[in-house]
Design a protein around this motif. Structure first.
Motif, PDB file in Angstrom:
ATOM      1  N   LYS A   1      29.528   1.132 -13.023  1.00 35.75           N
ATOM      2  CA  LYS A   1      30.113   2.310 -13.664  1.00 35.75           C
ATOM      3  C   LYS A   1      31.118   1.919 -14.735  1.00 35.75           C
ATOM      4  CE  LYS A   1      29.491   5.513  -9.800  1.00 35.75           C
ATOM      5  NZ  LYS A   1      30.172   6.405  -8.808  1.00 35.75           N
ATOM      6  N   GLY A   2      31.724   0.738 -14.579  1.00 32.61           N
ATOM      7  CA  GLY A   2      32.723   0.284 -15.537  1.00 32.61           C
ATOM      8  C   GLY A   2      32.154  -0.439 -16.739  1.00 32.61           C
ATOM      9  N   GLY A   3      30.851  -0.422 -16.881  1.00 30.76           N
ATOM     10  CA  GLY A   3      30.236  -1.049 -18.049  1.00 30.76           C
ATOM     11  C   GLY A   3      29.967  -2.524 -17.894  1.00 30.76           C
ATOM     12  N   GLY A   4      29.851  -2.986 -16.643  1.00 32.38           N
ATOM     13  CA  GLY A   4      29.660  -4.405 -16.392  1.00 32.38           C
ATOM     14  C   GLY A   4      28.395  -4.987 -16.984  1.00 32.38           C
ATOM     15  N   ARG A   5      27.377  -4.169 -17.150  1.00 35.78           N
ATOM     16  CA  ARG A   5      26.116  -4.683 -17.699  1.00 35.78           C
ATOM     17  C   ARG A   5      26.264  -5.171 -19.135  1.00 35.78           C
ATOM     18  NH1 ARG A   5      21.988  -4.226 -14.408  1.00 35.78           N
ATOM     19  NH2 ARG A   5      22.075  -2.677 -12.729  1.00 35.78           N
ATOM     20  N   GLN A   6      27.261  -4.664 -19.825  1.00 37.12           N
ATOM     21  CA  GLN A   6      27.484  -5.079 -21.211  1.00 37.12           C
ATOM     22  C   GLN A   6      28.719  -5.955 -21.360  1.00 37.12           C
ATOM     23  OE1 GLN A   6      25.039  -4.421 -23.229  1.00 37.12           O
ATOM     24  NE2 GLN A   6      24.047  -3.146 -21.670  1.00 37.12           N
ATOM     25  N   ARG A   7      29.340  -6.338 -20.244  1.00 36.05           N
ATOM     26  CA  ARG A   7      30.565  -7.129 -20.306  1.00 36.05           C
ATOM     27  C   ARG A   7      30.233  -8.566 -20.710  1.00 36.05           C
ATOM     28  NH1 ARG A   7      34.996  -5.156 -18.379  1.00 36.05           N
ATOM     29  NH2 ARG A   7      33.948  -3.836 -16.832  1.00 36.05           N
ATOM     30  N   ALA A   8      30.821  -9.011 -21.817  1.00 35.46           N
ATOM     31  CA  ALA A   8      30.476 -10.322 -22.375  1.00 35.46           C
ATOM     32  C   ALA A   8      30.723 -11.450 -21.386  1.00 35.46           C
ATOM     33  CB  ALA A   8      31.265 -10.569 -23.659  1.00 35.46           C
ATOM     34  N   SER A   9      31.799 -11.369 -20.619  1.00 40.29           N
ATOM     35  CA  SER A   9      32.114 -12.443 -19.677  1.00 40.29           C
ATOM     36  C   SER A   9      31.044 -12.559 -18.601  1.00 40.29           C
ATOM     37  CB  SER A   9      33.486 -12.207 -19.039  1.00 40.29           C
ATOM     38  OG  SER A   9      33.518 -10.954 -18.364  1.00 40.29           O
ATOM     39  N   ILE A  10      30.549 -11.429 -18.106  1.00 39.55           N
ATOM     40  CA  ILE A  10      29.508 -11.449 -17.077  1.00 39.55           C
ATOM     41  C   ILE A  10      28.195 -11.963 -17.657  1.00 39.55           C
ATOM     42  CG2 ILE A  10      28.102 -10.009 -15.543  1.00 39.55           C
ATOM     43  CD1 ILE A  10      30.523  -8.246 -15.101  1.00 39.55           C
ATOM     44  N   LEU A  11      27.850 -11.509 -18.844  1.00 39.98           N
ATOM     45  CA  LEU A  11      26.616 -11.970 -19.491  1.00 39.98           C
ATOM     46  C   LEU A  11      26.659 -13.476 -19.728  1.00 39.98           C
ATOM     47  CD1 LEU A  11      26.103  -9.094 -22.071  1.00 39.98           C
ATOM     48  CD2 LEU A  11      24.718  -9.529 -20.030  1.00 39.98           C
ATOM     49  N   ALA A  12      27.798 -13.961 -20.201  1.00 36.57           N
ATOM     50  CA  ALA A  12      27.940 -15.401 -20.459  1.00 36.57           C
ATOM     51  C   ALA A  12      27.840 -16.195 -19.159  1.00 36.57           C
ATOM     52  CB  ALA A  12      29.277 -15.676 -21.140  1.00 36.57           C
ATOM     53  N   ASP A  13      28.512 -15.728 -18.117  1.00 35.49           N
ATOM     54  CA  ASP A  13      28.451 -16.415 -16.823  1.00 35.49           C
ATOM     55  C   ASP A  13      27.019 -16.475 -16.296  1.00 35.49           C
ATOM     56  OD1 ASP A  13      31.191 -16.625 -16.929  1.00 35.49           O
ATOM     57  OD2 ASP A  13      31.575 -15.029 -15.470  1.00 35.49           O
ATOM     58  N   THR A  14      26.272 -15.400 -16.517  1.00 33.44           N
ATOM     59  CA  THR A  14      24.908 -15.329 -15.982  1.00 33.44           C
ATOM     60  C   THR A  14      23.982 -16.311 -16.684  1.00 33.44           C
ATOM     61  OG1 THR A  14      25.273 -12.986 -15.471  1.00 33.44           O
ATOM     62  CG2 THR A  14      23.004 -13.761 -15.432  1.00 33.44           C
ATOM     63  N   VAL A  15      24.180 -16.525 -17.973  1.00 31.17           N
ATOM     64  CA  VAL A  15      23.388 -17.539 -18.667  1.00 31.17           C
ATOM     65  C   VAL A  15      23.586 -18.892 -17.986  1.00 31.17           C
ATOM     66  CG1 VAL A  15      23.094 -18.831 -20.828  1.00 31.17           C
ATOM     67  CG2 VAL A  15      23.390 -16.352 -20.887  1.00 31.17           C
ATOM     68  N   GLU A  16      24.834 -19.237 -17.711  1.00 28.53           N
ATOM     69  CA  GLU A  16      25.130 -20.520 -17.074  1.00 28.53           C
ATOM     70  C   GLU A  16      24.583 -20.584 -15.653  1.00 28.53           C
ATOM     71  OE1 GLU A  16      29.169 -21.807 -19.467  1.00 28.53           O
ATOM     72  OE2 GLU A  16      29.384 -20.688 -17.590  1.00 28.53           O
ATOM     73  N   SER A  17      24.697 -19.494 -14.912  1.00 27.73           N
ATOM     74  CA  SER A  17      24.209 -19.508 -13.530  1.00 27.73           C
ATOM     75  C   SER A  17      22.691 -19.648 -13.496  1.00 27.73           C
ATOM     76  CB  SER A  17      24.653 -18.249 -12.786  1.00 27.73           C
ATOM     77  OG  SER A  17      24.088 -17.079 -13.344  1.00 27.73           O
ATOM     78  N   LEU A  18      21.988 -19.054 -14.445  1.00 29.46           N
ATOM     79  CA  LEU A  18      20.537 -19.192 -14.495  1.00 29.46           C
ATOM     80  C   LEU A  18      20.125 -20.614 -14.864  1.00 29.46           C
ATOM     81  CD1 LEU A  18      19.557 -15.788 -16.115  1.00 29.46           C
ATOM     82  CD2 LEU A  18      18.767 -16.636 -13.900  1.00 29.46           C
ATOM     83  N   ILE A  19      20.911 -21.268 -15.708  1.00 31.99           N
ATOM     84  CA  ILE A  19      20.648 -22.672 -16.028  1.00 31.99           C
ATOM     85  C   ILE A  19      20.748 -23.512 -14.745  1.00 31.99           C
ATOM     86  CG2 ILE A  19      21.540 -24.706 -17.242  1.00 31.99           C
ATOM     87  CD1 ILE A  19      22.380 -22.777 -19.509  1.00 31.99           C
ATOM     88  N   GLY A  20      21.790 -23.258 -13.975  1.00 28.68           N
ATOM     89  CA  GLY A  20      21.949 -23.973 -12.708  1.00 28.68           C
ATOM     90  C   GLY A  20      20.807 -23.683 -11.751  1.00 28.68           C
ATOM     91  N   ALA A  21      20.370 -22.420 -11.720  1.00 25.19           N
ATOM     92  CA  ALA A  21      19.280 -22.034 -10.822  1.00 25.19           C
ATOM     93  C   ALA A  21      17.963 -22.702 -11.221  1.00 25.19           C
ATOM     94  CB  ALA A  21      19.126 -20.510 -10.825  1.00 25.19           C
ATOM     95  N   ILE A  22      17.692 -22.753 -12.515  1.00 26.74           N
ATOM     96  CA  ILE A  22      16.460 -23.393 -12.990  1.00 26.74           C
ATOM     97  C   ILE A  22      16.469 -24.878 -12.635  1.00 26.74           C
ATOM     98  CG2 ILE A  22      15.164 -24.062 -15.064  1.00 26.74           C
ATOM     99  CD1 ILE A  22      15.974 -21.370 -16.282  1.00 26.74           C
ATOM    100  N   TYR A  23      17.625 -25.514 -12.764  1.00 28.09           N
ATOM    101  CA  TYR A  23      17.716 -26.929 -12.427  1.00 28.09           C
ATOM    102  C   TYR A  23      17.431 -27.168 -10.943  1.00 28.09           C
ATOM    103  CZ  TYR A  23      19.617 -31.533 -11.480  1.00 28.09           C
ATOM    104  OH  TYR A  23      19.759 -32.826 -11.057  1.00 28.09           O
ATOM    105  N   LEU A  24      18.056 -26.364 -10.075  1.00 30.73           N
ATOM    106  CA  LEU A  24      17.850 -26.545  -8.636  1.00 30.73           C
ATOM    107  C   LEU A  24      16.411 -26.232  -8.239  1.00 30.73           C
ATOM    108  CD1 LEU A  24      21.123 -25.051  -7.114  1.00 30.73           C
ATOM    109  CD2 LEU A  24      20.549 -27.452  -7.494  1.00 30.73           C
ATOM    110  N   ASP A  25      15.837 -25.236  -8.891  1.00 26.31           N
ATOM    111  CA  ASP A  25      14.477 -24.839  -8.547  1.00 26.31           C
ATOM    112  C   ASP A  25      13.444 -25.859  -9.031  1.00 26.31           C
ATOM    113  OD1 ASP A  25      12.816 -22.504  -7.465  1.00 26.31           O
ATOM    114  OD2 ASP A  25      11.898 -22.793  -9.438  1.00 26.31           O
TER     115      ASP A  25
END
Length: 236
Positions: A110-134
């Protein structure tokens, strides 16, 4: 608001895989990589983000080393910093449409988290980590990252890209012997850690109106106003 059920995620993952250019074997990893702490304070993307951050820095450093053989260490360092900063990661996240796949708590949604730059940036990094582990394959991770970042890497040698908006605005004004801009915090909305800062930027030109912008930190808001101000000045 779409539910966060497994069925919905299963479909979401199919769409996401097409954007990422990678199909996960372990579906738990991308789910974790997309889960914000507002949804689950214990099982969320933060550890994967830590891993992805380290991998991203190494991959980008290597890419710059080979793509820009005539640049010295200092210049390469600035180029890397430009590519791994929040603003660049948010651009990549938007190109991958990650906002459609985030798993957020009700308040954050509700607070607009889907467009929050910090969350989007963090998710790019977390997906990189996930791809590496997978994949357990650094070459697979490099292939994905370099595909996502290719336009940014190709253009990062531009001096205008290397300098942030506030620096560019300052240089523009100094070149015309105009006093430095004045930034003012007008308002702080919401409560920590989800505050929004509203900032104005003023320059000493009669025909140039003040600019107002908001951001997740005062620094981000000031950078936004500076960027808008530069565009405004270039049209005068």
């Amino acid at each position: 608001m779409p539910s966060q059920s497994f069925y919905d995620f299963d479909h979401s993952l199919t769409v996401l895989s097409q954007s990422l250019g990678y199909v996960f074997k372990d579906k738990a990893l991308p789910k974790l990589a997309l889960t914000h702490r507002s949804f689950d304070s214990k099982k969320n993307y933060e550890r994967l983000e830590f891993l992805g951050d380290a991998l991203l820095g190494m991959i980008i450093a290597e890419a710059l080393y080979f793509q820009y053989p005539n640049q010295n260490e200092g210049r390469l360092t600035r180029m890397r910093a430009t590519l791994v900063r929040q603003e660049s990661l948010a651009i990549v996240a938007k190109q991958l449409s990650l906002s459609n796949h985030l798993i957020l708590g009700v308040g954050e949604r509700k607070g607009g988290g889907r467009q929050r730059a910090s969350i989007l940036a963090d998710t790019v990094e977390s997906l990189i980590g996930a791809i590496y582990l997978d994949s357990q394959c650094i070459e697979t991770v490099k292939f994905c990252v370099l595909c996502w970042f290719a336009p940014l890497i190709d253009n990062v040698n531009d001096t205008q890209v290397l300098k942030d908006a506030k620096s560019r605005l300052q240089e523009w004004l100094q070149g015309k012997q105009i006093p430095l801009p004045v930034y003012e915090l007008l308002e702080t909305q919401g409560n920590a850690p989800n505050q929004i800062f509203v900032v104005s930027c003023q320059v000493a030109l009669d025909n140039c109106p003040d600019v107002i912008a908001s951001g997740e930190s005062r620094r981000i808001a000031e950078q936004k106003t500076a960027e808008i101000m530069i565009n405004q000045l270039n049209k005068l």
